[in-house]
Design a protein around this motif. Sequence first.
Motif, mmCIF file in Angstrom:
data_model
loop_
_atom_site.group_PDB
_atom_site.id
_atom_site.type_symbol
_atom_site.label_atom_id
_atom_site.label_comp_id
_atom_site.label_asym_id
_atom_site.label_seq_id
_atom_site.Cartn_x
_atom_site.Cartn_y
_atom_site.Cartn_z
ATOM 1 N N VAL A 204 -24.700 0.129 34.809
ATOM 2 C CA VAL A 204 -26.081 -0.302 35.011
ATOM 3 C C VAL A 204 -26.404 -1.502 34.139
ATOM 4 O O VAL A 204 -26.252 -1.445 32.911
ATOM 5 C CB VAL A 204 -27.064 0.845 34.693
ATOM 6 C CG1 VAL A 204 -28.495 0.428 35.017
ATOM 7 C CG2 VAL A 204 -26.690 2.101 35.474
ATOM 8 N N ALA A 205 -26.844 -2.578 34.777
ATOM 9 C CA ALA A 205 -27.340 -3.729 34.019
ATOM 10 C C ALA A 205 -28.679 -3.346 33.404
ATOM 11 O O ALA A 205 -29.484 -2.641 34.028
ATOM 12 C CB ALA A 205 -27.501 -4.926 34.944
ATOM 13 N N PRO A 206 -28.957 -3.795 32.195
ATOM 14 C CA PRO A 206 -30.240 -3.440 31.573
ATOM 15 C C PRO A 206 -31.403 -4.000 32.368
ATOM 16 O O PRO A 206 -31.298 -5.045 32.997
ATOM 17 C CB PRO A 206 -30.149 -4.080 30.181
ATOM 18 C CG PRO A 206 -29.135 -5.165 30.317
ATOM 19 C CD PRO A 206 -28.143 -4.669 31.330
ATOM 20 N N THR A 207 -32.507 -3.303 32.348
ATOM 21 C CA THR A 207 -33.715 -3.790 33.019
ATOM 22 C C THR A 207 -34.448 -4.771 32.102
ATOM 23 O O THR A 207 -34.070 -4.984 30.946
ATOM 24 C CB THR A 207 -34.656 -2.634 33.377
ATOM 25 O OG1 THR A 207 -35.252 -2.133 32.169
ATOM 26 C CG2 THR A 207 -33.915 -1.514 34.084
ATOM 27 N N SER A 208 -35.517 -5.339 32.606
ATOM 28 C CA SER A 208 -36.282 -6.305 31.822
ATOM 29 C C SER A 208 -36.910 -5.657 30.583
ATOM 30 O O SER A 208 -37.288 -6.359 29.645
ATOM 31 C CB SER A 208 -37.366 -6.944 32.679
ATOM 32 O OG SER A 208 -38.230 -5.953 33.215
ATOM 33 N N GLU A 209 -37.003 -4.334 30.565
ATOM 34 C CA GLU A 209 -37.567 -3.663 29.394
ATOM 35 C C GLU A 209 -36.744 -3.924 28.149
ATOM 36 O O GLU A 209 -37.275 -3.967 27.036
ATOM 37 C CB GLU A 209 -37.667 -2.148 29.650
ATOM 38 C CG GLU A 209 -38.792 -1.746 30.582
ATOM 39 C CD GLU A 209 -40.152 -2.176 30.063
ATOM 40 O OE1 GLU A 209 -40.440 -1.935 28.871
ATOM 41 O OE2 GLU A 209 -40.912 -2.775 30.835
ATOM 42 N N VAL B 61 -28.242 -11.422 28.393
ATOM 43 C CA VAL B 61 -27.989 -10.891 27.050
ATOM 44 C C VAL B 61 -28.194 -9.384 27.125
ATOM 45 O O VAL B 61 -29.314 -8.906 27.311
ATOM 46 C CB VAL B 61 -28.935 -11.516 26.009
ATOM 47 C CG1 VAL B 61 -28.670 -10.912 24.636
ATOM 48 C CG2 VAL B 61 -28.752 -13.022 25.968
ATOM 49 N N GLU B 62 -27.104 -8.649 27.000
ATOM 50 C CA GLU B 62 -27.126 -7.212 27.257
ATOM 51 C C GLU B 62 -26.768 -6.424 25.983
ATOM 52 O O GLU B 62 -26.145 -6.964 25.068
ATOM 53 C CB GLU B 62 -26.127 -6.868 28.369
ATOM 54 C CG GLU B 62 -26.451 -7.539 29.694
ATOM 55 C CD GLU B 62 -25.474 -7.159 30.787
ATOM 56 O OE1 GLU B 62 -25.746 -7.466 31.953
ATOM 57 O OE2 GLU B 62 -24.415 -6.543 30.463
ATOM 58 N N PRO B 63 -27.142 -5.142 25.968
ATOM 59 C CA PRO B 63 -26.766 -4.304 24.820
ATOM 60 C C PRO B 63 -25.288 -3.934 24.872
ATOM 61 O O PRO B 63 -24.709 -3.771 25.944
ATOM 62 C CB PRO B 63 -27.659 -3.075 24.998
ATOM 63 C CG PRO B 63 -27.911 -3.005 26.470
ATOM 64 C CD PRO B 63 -27.969 -4.413 26.954
ATOM 65 N N LEU B 64 -24.692 -3.828 23.715
ATOM 66 C CA LEU B 64 -23.316 -3.368 23.586
ATOM 67 C C LEU B 64 -23.315 -2.245 22.555
ATOM 68 O O LEU B 64 -23.569 -2.469 21.369
ATOM 69 C CB LEU B 64 -22.399 -4.513 23.139
ATOM 70 C CG LEU B 64 -20.943 -4.131 22.852
ATOM 71 C CD1 LEU B 64 -20.248 -3.675 24.126
ATOM 72 C CD2 LEU B 64 -20.189 -5.300 22.221
ATOM 73 N N GLU B 65 -23.063 -1.029 23.035
ATOM 74 C CA GLU B 65 -23.079 0.128 22.144
ATOM 75 C C GLU B 65 -21.736 0.244 21.426
ATOM 76 O O GLU B 65 -20.680 0.259 22.066
ATOM 77 C CB GLU B 65 -23.379 1.399 22.938
ATOM 78 C CG GLU B 65 -24.639 1.328 23.801
ATOM 79 C CD GLU B 65 -25.910 1.112 22.994
ATOM 80 O OE1 GLU B 65 -25.887 1.344 21.759
ATOM 81 O OE2 GLU B 65 -26.927 0.697 23.594
ATOM 82 N N THR B 66 -21.767 0.303 20.101
ATOM 83 C CA THR B 66 -20.542 0.418 19.297
ATOM 84 C C THR B 66 -20.692 1.554 18.295
ATOM 85 O O THR B 66 -21.773 2.141 18.139
ATOM 86 C CB THR B 66 -20.264 -0.898 18.536
ATOM 87 O OG1 THR B 66 -21.217 -1.024 17.462
ATOM 88 C CG2 THR B 66 -20.372 -2.106 19.456
ATOM 89 N N GLU B 67 -19.616 1.850 17.599
ATOM 90 C CA GLU B 67 -19.666 2.894 16.575
ATOM 91 C C GLU B 67 -20.620 2.517 15.449
ATOM 92 O O GLU B 67 -21.125 3.381 14.729
ATOM 93 C CB GLU B 67 -18.260 3.131 16.015
ATOM 94 C CG GLU B 67 -17.292 3.716 17.040
ATOM 95 C CD GLU B 67 -15.910 3.911 16.453
ATOM 96 O OE1 GLU B 67 -15.693 3.463 15.297
ATOM 97 O OE2 GLU B 67 -15.057 4.511 17.128
ATOM 98 N N LEU B 68 -20.848 1.227 15.295
ATOM 99 C CA LEU B 68 -21.725 0.760 14.224
ATOM 100 C C LEU B 68 -23.142 0.498 14.720
ATOM 101 O O LEU B 68 -23.942 -0.119 14.022
ATOM 102 C CB LEU B 68 -21.141 -0.525 13.607
ATOM 103 C CG LEU B 68 -19.759 -0.380 12.980
ATOM 104 C CD1 LEU B 68 -19.258 -1.724 12.475
ATOM 105 C CD2 LEU B 68 -19.786 0.646 11.843
ATOM 106 N N GLY B 69 -23.435 0.968 15.918
ATOM 107 C CA GLY B 69 -24.772 0.779 16.451
ATOM 108 C C GLY B 69 -24.801 -0.240 17.585
ATOM 109 O O GLY B 69 -23.765 -0.726 18.043
#
Length: 932
Positions: free
Chosen positions: A833-838, A665-673
């Motif tokens: 870059v895949a997100p780290t465990s942080e 489950v990774e972050p996805l940066e969009t215009e809406l955050g």
Amino acid sequence: MGHGDPEIQRALRSVSLDDKYDGGSGVAYLSGTQALVRLLLNQGERDRRAGLRTGGFVSGYRGSPLSGLDQALWGAQARLEARDIRFQPAINEDLAATACWGTQQLALFPEEARVDGVFALWYGKGPGVDRSGDALKHGNGAGTSRLGGVLVLAADDHTAKSSTFGHQSEQALVAAFIPVLYPSSVQEYLDLGVHGWAMSRHSGLWVGMKCVSDVVETTAVADVDPQRVTVKLPDAGEAPPLDLHIRWPDVWAEQEPRIVRHKLPAALDYCRANGLNTIALKTASSRLGIVCAGKSYNDVREALRLLGWTDAQAAERGVAVLKLGMVWPLEPQIVRAFASGLDELLVVEEKRPLIEQQLKDELYADAVEGRKAIRISGKSRGGIGGEWSVGAEERLLRSDYELTPPEIAAAIAQRLGLPVNAFEADPRALAHGVPAVPAAVRKPYFCSGCPHNTSTVVPEGSRAMAGIGCHYMANWMDRDTKAYTHMGAEGVPWIAQRLFSTRRHIFVNLGDGTYFHSGSLAIRQAVAADACVTYKVLFNDAVAMTGGQPVEGQLTVSRISEQVAAEGVRRIAVVSDDIGKYRDAGTRFAAGTTVHERGELDRVQRELAAFEGVSVLIYDQTCASEKRRRRKRGTYPDPAIRYVINPEVCEGCGDCSVKSNCLSVEPLETELGRKRRINQSSCNKDFSCAQGFCPSFVAVKGGKLRSSPSRSDVLAWEPPPEPVVPELDGTCGILVNGVGGTGVVTIGSLIGMAAHLSHRGCSVLDMAGLAQKGGAVWSHVQLAPTQSAILSSRIASAQADVLIGCDLVVSAHPDSLARLREGRTRAVVNLDVAPTSEFVKNADWKLPTQALKAALEKACGADVQWLKAQEAATWALGDAIYANLVMLGFVCCRRRRSNARSNSTGSRSRRTSRRSGSAAGGRTTRRACSPR
């Protein structure tokens, strides 16, 4: 050269992956672990050619750096059994040692024996050596058979990178009167291994062989000829005066005197007759003698190179080198021959001073009797007093960690009274302390879909204790898990702690492999003490921490329930992600066992926490990595469903990460955050992320991931430029790094085999261990015109020529940066870059990309290329898993282009700097892979 090139075709025809086991003579490309398998085959062949009818036996228990030995043995099982060499995995190390003792006892029953003798091999990690002390002493005390012999492989993790405590096994082996050999290369595992069995047969002793990561986890070219080693038995005048082999009856009180008075002297005679210790460098003008063995010998040779000295130049400065193949007991004659004419002996050895103390013991009498006293330095600086007379900061070489070539070079220069000019341009090379804290860390974590993501959660207000296994990582997660024990004692500290605590109950995590190894005794102890504790036996159907091996024996969930019930456990519950399989298979559990879906885990744990006495919860879910492996082989069900997150609906709350604790489950940066997405390449279909009530989750049933371009499309692409293979006039160090489990080790293997096919010297050291669980992994690749030109498998500080950075975070780690140098290192780094465990623990965490890039550019200057490898791999091949191979291909293409450019460092740096901005963009990356 393309595949149509006649030279490549000849190389491919002459080299096979089976050479490491099947080739009768010549060289092969193999790892230290594979060399140990080949050693067994070679010993069997040597005995056959000598007219002996012997068998072989192997037993032990896995653990880094020998975590993959059992897998290598299984892979060669048909070859081994064809030569009557049997591999019997043991449930723990001391039982394995006892089984090896049994092979030597066969000589006591000649009427029953179908072979003349059995050569045995025991293996175990440092903690396994510790727990097997009693068995090793008894087996060695009894002795070996005349045509048998026992070789003891002690796998040491000096820096506790994959252990709960740093290990040095020599002292434990010494306590058992077991001589210790210390190979310095893959070749020496083959050579000293043959000598080990021969010494064991000659002396009647078990013989130890030390294994450390820098040697046994190195892959290199070695001569695999079984007859390469010529064994010389000591002259008749040095022959043992009596039979030193196993006997019956035997008097216990006579065994130790027999070892001390006769067997160990016989081992020393063998060492001397076969030249296991050698003077590698000495002249009449030598004044400083360096004594070293194994990895430290390689580090000394590399240290001399870092000082800018050839052997001849080192000799001109008064340096001599004694290389020990047997570090205990120390053969005195060569020591005195080497020490003659010297002013000082500098002992270079890692951890506790075993060699140094023996040298002082041997040479002490010279000073007492008025002869020339030789100063001995190492842990001390050679002054008055012993190791503990000075503080740790005043010691010349530290005794609590590994040593590096720069440290050793500094020590050599200091003892010679020379300035350390070789390092003035790069002061980091002399750093002894811990490097600066990096901007981000790639910490090991549970794999995507790992059962432990769910099983290690405890109810609010509860506390858990960890043990040995992947679940140990719960200690640094939000799991209310604190403290641990050594293997097999899980939960036992609570038995005493509870008597003085206000808490009435705790949970204890216990892996199924550890349960079968020795952990069941901890449950027995808890029952005997009537402690209030719940053991969570984490049944994941594989020993995941060391590579997914099966648990020895026929361990099942139902059998565990019956075993613990027989021990007196009165409350047993089974929780699984698939309870239907029990009904389908007609599984019968111990009486009173309750069965639950994993969604009931919290309720079940609360019930067990309220139970008075010992309770057991068996959490049954197959290891996620093992699921992936089995699905690729078609031996495990693959649900025809995938979950995706609709970014138009996702509110970025992060509940899916809380529910699943999953790295996919990774972050996805969009215009809406910031939103969320699921990395379909790494997802193992655990589906715990969908357990919340989130409308953004969409289940795609029957759908498949977009495939790679069709074969016709690929054939239409313009072929990439063939790389120009450079001529090597020295060593070339290629540092490959990335995320554990993504194929970093594969890249090193491909480069190494290519070098072998090109008849170049090569070594590949893989540094993974626990880091294979999503942590930082390094592969040190060394290339040279000949194998002998490679002095050390690990790339030293500021000595990397190429960095293939498959992960930005790992590339900017201090362990990577310390090996880079501006003007020398050329780097290609992946910006995807895949997100780290942080990110799992902190939904607002952001990767400090600019800080990481700045650290790399500071280390390498402008000679850094940035590439979005995952994007390129997904676009061209349909799966981001190929990103590391894309990195390797890009580096090869860059090599061709760089050869066409000016050799001027300044102009190259300026052009690279101008390109770096556009090379990070998707269009530039796609052009590199596009058929256009």
